[in-house]
Design an enzyme around this catalytic site. Structure first.
Site, PDB file in Angstrom:
ATOM      1  N   GLU A  85       0.836  -1.211   0.000  1.00 14.44           N
ATOM      2  CA  GLU A  85       0.000   0.000   0.000  1.00 14.44           C
ATOM      3  C   GLU A  85       0.866   1.255   0.000  1.00 14.44           C
ATOM      4  OE1 GLU A  85      -3.189  -0.051   2.903  1.00 14.44           O
ATOM      5  OE2 GLU A  85      -3.337   2.136   2.842  1.00 14.44           O
ATOM      6  N   LYS A 280      -6.969  -0.725  11.672  1.00  8.57           N
ATOM      7  CA  LYS A 280      -6.416  -1.164  10.378  1.00  8.57           C
ATOM      8  C   LYS A 280      -5.142  -0.370  10.077  1.00  8.57           C
ATOM      9  CE  LYS A 280      -6.057  -1.215   5.674  1.00  8.57           C
ATOM     10  NZ  LYS A 280      -5.188  -0.403   4.838  1.00  8.57           N
ATOM     11  N   ASP A 296       4.172 -14.451  11.281  1.00  5.72           N
ATOM     12  CA  ASP A 296       2.825 -14.804  10.825  1.00  5.72           C
ATOM     13  C   ASP A 296       1.862 -13.633  11.085  1.00  5.72           C
ATOM     14  OD1 ASP A 296       0.267 -15.805  10.583  1.00  5.72           O
ATOM     15  OD2 ASP A 296       0.671 -17.680  11.612  1.00  5.72           O
ATOM     16  N   HIS A 393      -1.845  10.965   0.371  1.00  6.47           N
ATOM     17  CA  HIS A 393      -2.090   9.622  -0.147  1.00  6.47           C
ATOM     18  C   HIS A 393      -2.155   9.629  -1.670  1.00  6.47           C
ATOM     19  CE1 HIS A 393      -3.333   5.513   0.307  1.00  6.47           C
ATOM     20  NE2 HIS A 393      -4.251   5.717  -0.618  1.00  6.47           N
TER      21      HIS A 393
HETATM   22  C1  MEV Z   1      -5.424   3.458   5.356  1.00  5.42           C
HETATM   23  O1  MEV Z   1      -4.822   2.257   4.924  1.00  5.42           O
HETATM   24  C2  MEV Z   1      -5.341   3.578   6.859  1.00  5.42           C
HETATM   25  C3  MEV Z   1      -6.115   4.741   7.459  1.00  5.42           C
HETATM   26  O2  MEV Z   1      -7.480   4.697   7.009  1.00  5.42           O
HETATM   27  C4  MEV Z   1      -6.026   4.601   8.948  1.00  5.42           C
HETATM   28  C5  MEV Z   1      -6.922   5.568   9.705  1.00  5.42           C
HETATM   29  O3  MEV Z   1      -7.953   6.016   9.192  1.00  5.42           O
HETATM   30  O4  MEV Z   1      -6.592   5.830  10.884  1.00  5.42           O
HETATM   31  C6  MEV Z   1      -5.572   6.066   6.982  1.00  5.42           C
END
Ligand code: MEV
Length: 444
Positions: A85, A280, A296, A393
């Site tokens: 990513e 995430k 893992d 991003h």
């Molecule tokens: C993107 O891979 C991860 C984010 O969405 C984490 C977050 O919102 O804290 C930017």
């Protein structure tokens, strides 16, 4: 595609041929060539990769990047990250740099225990078994000595064996809950071997015990397996500084930023939709180091998410406080990893990753991984509460979009220049590329 018998028995070449012909009958030669083009140039290394898994036909590349300047407890690391990513390595690197001049990251391992379970059904008298359980424990440990000897010599082994009465969950259901310390190895094989040995000993011991009736001598062992939930294999990572030291961040004063940052964490502690995305982001950092070091990531993720729900509600794994003008941001997370055994010593790049981290112990690696998760989370929240995530991003993503349009080097250069002052989006890139190409066509 038609079903196939005995795919696993085909040679690698025949597997590739079958796949190529099934997927792309008209261009199977090109398809085969493409799969083969991803082979490692050294056949012995390729053989190694092939043997990590089954039915392998080629390699699947994931970028391997570095987040430099990660200061942890006064020691500087360049952290290896395997992740596809865009923005993740950049965010971790930016956070590392931000905290480098503010004392760096701190981390401590709180505990390193792992759990294995023997799940069994038994129709006997619980109190009889409970009364002689110390004897059973000794029997189990004694019989497993040949398996546990080396681990015990390294300072680990079996720490405890408990009898758990779980009849309130399922009729006749009990567990033997076994606590392990597996030192620098992740320990899955060690734990599972011990458990299967214990289960055999348990059955044999019951059979030979006069005090049990014939029905009680019969135990139904349903399954023996380690638990990937390791809340006692726990590490804490944190950053802290006086709020004033945070400095002006984008258009916000240090105080405004700290307060907004803390509110963002509060939201992730209360709202499960936000908590999931928040966590995430933490795993963006954690998984990347876990993969790079040959560990893992499914186990780490499963455990982390369960831990995030330990209160009965899924919540943010990280937390933040502002007290007397002091900002603190931390992450408590179970991370069961190894730095010996498994893929860590076999995968060529996992070996290089561990070298880069100066051959850490499992505890040191736990700290590095937790810090990378925290760095990632700090970077994400910092962007989210200031500029928004898309600015950075999409800049990173620009190259991916350009690649999608097979942009030439010249087009890439023009696009990078253009998007220094314009908002990146898929449509905006497409329109720009179309315009560049139309302009070019009208010139020739
Ligand atoms: C993107 O891979 C991860 C984010 O969405 C984490 C977050 O919102 O804290 C930017």
């Amino acid at each position: 595609m038609t079903p196939i018998e005995g795919f696993s028995k085909l040679s690698k070449e025949d597997k590739i041929r079958w796949i190529a012909q099934s997927i792309s009958p008209e261009h199977s030669t090109e398809y085969e060539a493409e799969l083969i083009s991803y082979f490692h140039p050294q056949p012995e290394v390729q053989k190694l990769y092939d043997e990590f898994s089954e039915n392998t036909i080629t390699n699947f590349y994931i970028p391997f990047g570095i987040a430099p300047n990660v200061l942890i407890n006064g020691e500087l690391y360049a952290v290896p990250m395997a992740i596809e990513e865009s923005s993740v390595v950049a965010a971790a690197s930016k956070s590392a740099k931000f905290w480098l001049s503010r004392g760096g990251f701190k981390a401590e391992v709180i505990s390193t225990k792992k759990i294995g379970q023997i799940h069994f059904l038994w129709k006997g008298d619980y109190h009889k078994l409970y009364c002689v359980f110390d004897e059973l424990r000794e029997e189990l440990l004694g019989n497993a000595a040949s398996i546990t000897k080396n681990m015990t010599a390294r300072g680990g082994g079996v720490l405890d064996v408990e009898l758990v009465d779980a009849r309130h969950l399922i009729q006749d259901y009990y567990q033997l809950k076994i606590t392990f310390d597996t030192c620098d190895s992740m320990g899955a094989n060690f734990i599972n071997s011990c458990l299967e040995n214990f289960a055999q000993s348990f059955k044999a011991w019951l059979l030979g015990k006069e005090m049990f009736t014939s029905e009680e001598k019969d135990v139904n062992v349903v399954l023996c397996i380690l638990s990937n939930y390791t809340p006692e294999c726990l590490v804490r990572a944190w950053v802290e500084c006086p709020i004033t030291e945070l400095g002006q961040i984008e258009d916000q004063s240090a105080e405004q930023f700290a307060q907004k940052f803390k509110t963002a964490i509060e939201i992730a502690k209360k709202d499960i939709y936000r908590a999931t995305t928040h966590n995430k982001g933490i795993f963006n950092g954690i998984d990347a180091v876990v993969i790079a070091t040959g560990n893992d990531f499914r186990a780490i993720e499963a455990c982390g998410h369960t831990y995030a729900a330990r209160s009965g509600q899924y919540r943010s794994l990280s937390d933040c406080s502002i007290e007397n003008g002091h900002f603190k941001f931390w992450l408590d997370i179970p991370i069961a990893v190894g730095t010996v055994g498994g893929l860590t010593g076999l995968h060529p790049l996992a070996k290089r990753s561990l070298e880069l981290l100066r051959r850490p112990s499992a505890e040191q690696l736990m700290k590095i991984i937790a810090v990378t998760g925290l760095a990632q989370n700090f970077g994400a929240i910092k962007s989210l509460v200031t500029t928004g995530i898309q600015k950075g991003h999409m800049k990173m993503h620009l190259l991916n979009i350009l690649r999608h349009f097979s942009a030439t080097e010249k087009e890439v250069a023009q696009a990078i220049e253009h998007f220094k002052t314009n908002v990146v989006s898929f449509t905006a890139v497409r329109e720009l590329i179309e315009k560049i190409r139309v302009d070019y066509d009208s010139l020739v």
